[in-house]
Scaffold this motif. Structure first.
Motif, short mmCIF file in Angstrom:
data_model
loop_
_atom_site.label_atom_id
_atom_site.label_comp_id
_atom_site.label_asym_id
_atom_site.label_seq_id
_atom_site.Cartn_x
_atom_site.Cartn_y
_atom_site.Cartn_z
N THR A 7 0.86 -1.17 0.00
CA THR A 7 0.00 0.00 0.00
C THR A 7 0.89 1.22 0.00
OG1 THR A 7 -0.12 0.02 2.40
CG2 THR A 7 -1.87 -1.14 1.24
N THR A 8 0.44 2.23 -0.68
CA THR A 8 1.23 3.46 -0.76
C THR A 8 0.54 4.58 0.01
OG1 THR A 8 0.14 4.02 -2.83
CG2 THR A 8 2.25 2.86 -2.98
N ARG A 9 -0.37 4.20 0.88
CA ARG A 9 -1.05 5.21 1.70
C ARG A 9 -0.07 5.90 2.61
NH1 ARG A 9 -5.93 2.39 4.52
NH2 ARG A 9 -5.21 3.76 6.15
N GLU A 10 -0.22 7.18 2.71
CA GLU A 10 0.62 7.96 3.60
C GLU A 10 0.11 7.83 5.02
OE1 GLU A 10 1.48 12.31 3.37
OE2 GLU A 10 1.69 11.80 1.25
N ALA A 11 1.04 7.77 5.96
CA ALA A 11 0.65 7.77 7.37
C ALA A 11 0.02 9.12 7.68
CB ALA A 11 1.87 7.54 8.24
N PRO A 12 -0.98 9.13 8.56
CA PRO A 12 -1.59 10.42 8.91
C PRO A 12 -0.57 11.34 9.54
CG PRO A 12 -2.48 8.65 10.28
CD PRO A 12 -1.56 8.03 9.28
N GLY A 13 -0.70 12.62 9.28
CA GLY A 13 0.21 13.60 9.83
C GLY A 13 0.04 13.75 11.33
N ALA A 14 0.97 14.45 11.93
CA ALA A 14 0.97 14.64 13.38
C ALA A 14 -0.31 15.33 13.85
CB ALA A 14 2.20 15.43 13.81
N ARG A 15 -0.78 16.29 13.09
CA ARG A 15 -2.00 17.00 13.49
C ARG A 15 -3.21 16.07 13.48
NH1 ARG A 15 -0.89 22.47 13.49
NH2 ARG A 15 0.99 23.02 12.36
N ALA A 16 -3.30 15.22 12.47
CA ALA A 16 -4.41 14.27 12.39
C ALA A 16 -4.32 13.25 13.52
CB ALA A 16 -4.41 13.56 11.04
N GLN A 17 -3.13 12.81 13.83
CA GLN A 17 -2.95 11.86 14.93
C GLN A 17 -3.32 12.49 16.26
OE1 GLN A 17 1.10 10.59 14.46
NE2 GLN A 17 0.57 9.02 12.97
N LEU A 18 -2.95 13.75 16.45
CA LEU A 18 -3.30 14.45 17.69
C LEU A 18 -4.81 14.62 17.81
CD1 LEU A 18 -2.47 15.88 20.27
CD2 LEU A 18 -2.06 17.94 18.91
N ALA A 19 -5.46 14.97 16.72
CA ALA A 19 -6.92 15.11 16.75
C ALA A 19 -7.58 13.78 17.12
CB ALA A 19 -7.44 15.61 15.40
N ARG A 20 -7.06 12.70 16.56
CA ARG A 20 -7.60 11.36 16.88
C ARG A 20 -7.36 11.03 18.35
NH1 ARG A 20 -11.20 7.76 16.96
NH2 ARG A 20 -10.51 5.62 16.83
N LEU A 21 -6.17 11.35 18.85
CA LEU A 21 -5.86 11.12 20.27
C LEU A 21 -6.82 11.89 21.16
CD1 LEU A 21 -4.08 10.02 22.58
CD2 LEU A 21 -2.59 12.01 22.20
N GLU A 22 -7.06 13.16 20.84
CA GLU A 22 -7.97 13.96 21.64
C GLU A 22 -9.38 13.37 21.64
OE1 GLU A 22 -7.59 18.34 21.60
OE2 GLU A 22 -6.00 17.99 20.13
N GLN A 23 -9.81 12.89 20.49
CA GLN A 23 -11.13 12.26 20.40
C GLN A 23 -11.20 11.02 21.28
OE1 GLN A 23 -12.03 10.58 16.56
NE2 GLN A 23 -14.22 10.92 16.84
N LEU A 24 -10.16 10.20 21.24
CA LEU A 24 -10.13 8.99 22.06
C LEU A 24 -10.12 9.33 23.55
CD1 LEU A 24 -7.58 6.88 20.00
CD2 LEU A 24 -10.03 6.41 20.30
N GLU A 42 -0.10 22.01 25.43
CA GLU A 42 1.35 21.96 25.26
C GLU A 42 1.72 21.08 24.07
OE1 GLU A 42 3.76 20.78 28.61
OE2 GLU A 42 2.56 22.00 29.98
N VAL A 43 1.09 19.92 23.98
CA VAL A 43 1.38 19.00 22.88
C VAL A 43 0.98 19.64 21.55
CG1 VAL A 43 0.75 16.77 21.85
CG2 VAL A 43 1.25 16.93 24.31
N ARG A 44 -0.17 20.27 21.51
CA ARG A 44 -0.64 20.92 20.29
C ARG A 44 0.34 22.01 19.85
NH1 ARG A 44 -5.05 22.62 22.26
NH2 ARG A 44 -6.09 20.60 22.26
N ALA A 45 0.83 22.80 20.81
CA ALA A 45 1.80 23.84 20.48
C ALA A 45 3.11 23.24 19.98
CB ALA A 45 2.06 24.71 21.72
N GLY A 46 3.53 22.15 20.60
CA GLY A 46 4.76 21.48 20.17
C GLY A 46 4.66 20.92 18.78
N VAL A 47 3.53 20.29 18.48
CA VAL A 47 3.31 19.74 17.14
C VAL A 47 3.29 20.87 16.12
CG1 VAL A 47 1.58 18.63 15.66
CG2 VAL A 47 2.16 17.62 17.87
N GLY A 48 2.62 21.97 16.47
CA GLY A 48 2.56 23.12 15.56
C GLY A 48 3.93 23.71 15.29
N ALA A 49 4.80 23.68 16.29
CA ALA A 49 6.14 24.24 16.11
C ALA A 49 7.03 23.36 15.24
CB ALA A 49 6.80 24.46 17.47
N ILE A 50 6.98 22.06 15.48
CA ILE A 50 7.89 21.19 14.72
C ILE A 50 7.32 20.73 13.39
CG2 ILE A 50 9.11 20.42 16.78
CD1 ILE A 50 7.69 17.73 16.51
N GLU A 51 6.01 20.84 13.22
CA GLU A 51 5.34 20.48 11.96
C GLU A 51 4.46 21.64 11.53
OE1 GLU A 51 5.66 17.71 10.12
OE2 GLU A 51 7.09 16.82 11.52
#
Length: 103
Positions: A7-24, A42-51
């Motif tokens: 499969t050539t599907r791209e792994a979800p980006g960090a923002r999508a993974q964080l949104a999924r984590l928050e939902q869970l 804090e995690v959201r800010a960190g993800v935004g800074a590095i990605e």
């Protein structure tokens, strides 16, 4: 012999993974999820800074590394708090630091 399918599907980006984590978190913990709000910020800010989003400014390598290290620390703290809140949610007891009724 099994056919191998790549499969050539791209792994979800960090923002999508964080949104999924928050939902869970909200699904699993319900009202107790408010206890992780500051850590998620804090995690959201960190993800935004590095990605950064498309067109955003990328950090210099040294700053990227420092921000990445802080993000990992925030994630470690989030994990510890989530474990405590999950235990509280499963046992039916209020977690430490949550509001208790007077009486």
């Amino acid at each position: 012999m099994k056919d191998k399918v790549q499969t050539t599907r791209e792994a979800p980006g960090a923002r999508a993974q964080l949104a999924r984590l928050e939902q869970l978190i909200h699904t699993e913990l319900g009202r107790l999820s408010a206890g992780v709000g500051p850590l998620l910020d804090e995690v959201r800010a960190g993800v935004g800074a590095i990605e950064p989003e498309a067109g955003g400014t990328r950090l210099a390598p040294a700053e990227h590394e420092a921000r990445h290290a802080r993000l990992l620390e925030s994630l470690d703290g989030l994990e510890e708090v989530l474990e405590a809140l999950q235990l509280a949610a499963r046992s039916g007891r209020p977690a430490a630091g949550t509001s208790r009724g007077e009486g």
